[in-house]
Design a protein around this motif. Structure first.
Motif, PDB file in Angstrom:
ATOM      1  N   SER A  96      16.028   7.953   1.774  1.00  0.00           N
ATOM      2  CA  SER A  96      16.088   8.950   0.697  1.00  0.00           C
ATOM      3  C   SER A  96      17.359   9.799   0.829  1.00  0.00           C
ATOM      4  O   SER A  96      18.048   9.776   1.844  1.00  0.00           O
ATOM      5  N   VAL A  97      17.634  10.552  -0.214  1.00  0.00           N
ATOM      6  CA  VAL A  97      18.784  11.469  -0.186  1.00  0.00           C
ATOM      7  C   VAL A  97      18.615  12.470   0.961  1.00  0.00           C
ATOM      8  O   VAL A  97      19.579  12.785   1.666  1.00  0.00           O
ATOM      9  N   ARG A  98      17.399  12.953   1.162  1.00  0.00           N
ATOM     10  CA  ARG A  98      17.148  13.895   2.274  1.00  0.00           C
ATOM     11  C   ARG A  98      17.455  13.230   3.615  1.00  0.00           C
ATOM     12  O   ARG A  98      18.057  13.838   4.498  1.00  0.00           O
ATOM     13  N   THR A 101      21.143  13.037   3.973  1.00  0.00           N
ATOM     14  CA  THR A 101      21.686  14.383   4.143  1.00  0.00           C
ATOM     15  C   THR A 101      21.547  14.821   5.596  1.00  0.00           C
ATOM     16  O   THR A 101      22.465  15.420   6.170  1.00  0.00           O
ATOM     17  N   GLU A 153      23.725  22.400   0.948  1.00  0.00           N
ATOM     18  CA  GLU A 153      22.807  23.146   0.093  1.00  0.00           C
ATOM     19  C   GLU A 153      23.166  23.068  -1.390  1.00  0.00           C
ATOM     20  O   GLU A 153      22.280  23.138  -2.244  1.00  0.00           O
ATOM     21  N   GLY A 156      24.454  18.616  -4.153  1.00  0.00           N
ATOM     22  CA  GLY A 156      23.713  17.939  -5.221  1.00  0.00           C
ATOM     23  C   GLY A 156      24.160  16.516  -5.483  1.00  0.00           C
ATOM     24  O   GLY A 156      24.443  15.747  -4.560  1.00  0.00           O
ATOM     25  N   ASP A 157      24.237  16.162  -6.756  1.00  0.00           N
ATOM     26  CA  ASP A 157      24.583  14.795  -7.158  1.00  0.00           C
ATOM     27  C   ASP A 157      26.014  14.427  -6.792  1.00  0.00           C
ATOM     28  O   ASP A 157      26.307  13.268  -6.516  1.00  0.00           O
ATOM     29  N   ARG A 160      25.706  13.838  -3.176  1.00  0.00           N
ATOM     30  CA  ARG A 160      24.479  13.107  -2.868  1.00  0.00           C
ATOM     31  C   ARG A 160      23.780  13.737  -1.660  1.00  0.00           C
ATOM     32  O   ARG A 160      23.416  13.076  -0.701  1.00  0.00           O
ATOM     33  N   THR A 161      23.644  15.080  -1.734  1.00  0.00           N
ATOM     34  CA  THR A 161      22.912  15.827  -0.705  1.00  0.00           C
ATOM     35  C   THR A 161      21.790  16.605  -1.362  1.00  0.00           C
ATOM     36  O   THR A 161      21.771  16.794  -2.574  1.00  0.00           O
ATOM     37  N   THR A 162      20.889  17.069  -0.537  1.00  0.00           N
ATOM     38  CA  THR A 162      19.791  17.898  -1.005  1.00  0.00           C
ATOM     39  C   THR A 162      19.595  19.015   0.013  1.00  0.00           C
ATOM     40  O   THR A 162      19.849  18.812   1.203  1.00  0.00           O
ATOM     41  N   PRO A 163      19.179  20.198  -0.428  1.00  0.00           N
ATOM     42  CA  PRO A 163      18.968  21.291   0.524  1.00  0.00           C
ATOM     43  C   PRO A 163      17.961  20.916   1.607  1.00  0.00           C
ATOM     44  O   PRO A 163      16.984  20.211   1.348  1.00  0.00           O
TER      45      PRO A 163
END
Length: 187
Positions: A96-98, A101, A153, A156-157, A160-163
């Motif tokens: 997943s993106v998480r 990240t 944080e 985003g797109d 390709r990161t997520t907090p």
């Protein structure tokens, strides 16, 4: 970063680091590292050191050892996180993106802590000696950490990161911090 991306592709995974992430890691390792380390003031110990021979290698045995130990640790850690990161971080789905990240964040913090180790090219165990006197190094590390937090944080797109959760931040920084004792444990 390239080895991790190559190995992940050969193992059938989507690459955990995209081009922008790899550019940021490259900036940290090359430009920021050179700026931080290039501003270290010379010490009296340098004057006491014997001159090197004209044909001596620029990279000493101690430096090779440190490079190899850090490379092996970081690659092993990132491959373990790639394969089993979902088991070490609660609620993280593999691939997943998480998940990616977290891998990106751990990799960056490994670089940040390794910069502290790289301040001493010998077997000096005290990597913090003289750190208080080098405001440029402190600013580079602070800038790197603040920028990394922002990228994770707010990326985003685009990145390709997520907090990340506070626990995921703590775990990421702690895994990167292992570079500190590891870098000097073989002295």
């Amino acid at each position: 970063a390239l080895v991790l991306t190559f190995l992940s592709a050969t193992l059938g995974y989507e690459p955990p680091l995209n081009a922008v992430m790899m550019l940021w890691v490259n900036l940290i390792m090359d430009t920021m590292g050179a700026l931080a380390l290039g501003t270290e003031a010379p010490t009296e110990a340098l004057l006491d050191r014997k001159p090197l021979k004209r044909n001596a290698s620029l990279v000493s045995r101690v430096m090779w050892r440190n490079i190899l130990v850090q490379s092996i640790y970081q690659l092993a850690l990132l491959l373990i996180l790639l394969e089993n990161g979902d088991q070490y971080f609660d609620g993280v789905e593999k691939g997943s993106v998480r998940h990616f990240t977290i891998i990106f964040n751990v990799f960056v913090f490994c670089q940040i802590f390794n910069e502290l180790n790289a301040r001493s090219i010998g077997d000096d165990i005290n990597i913090f000696k003289g750190l208080a006197n080098n405001s440029m190094f402190q600013m580079v590390i602070l800038f790197t950490v603040i920028t990394q937090v922002g990228l994770v944080e707010l990326g985003g797109d685009f990145l390709r990161t997520t907090p990340l959760t506070p626990t995921e931040w703590y775990q990421s920084v702690a895994l990167g911090a292992v570079a500190l004792p590891l870098g000097k444990s073989l002295t």
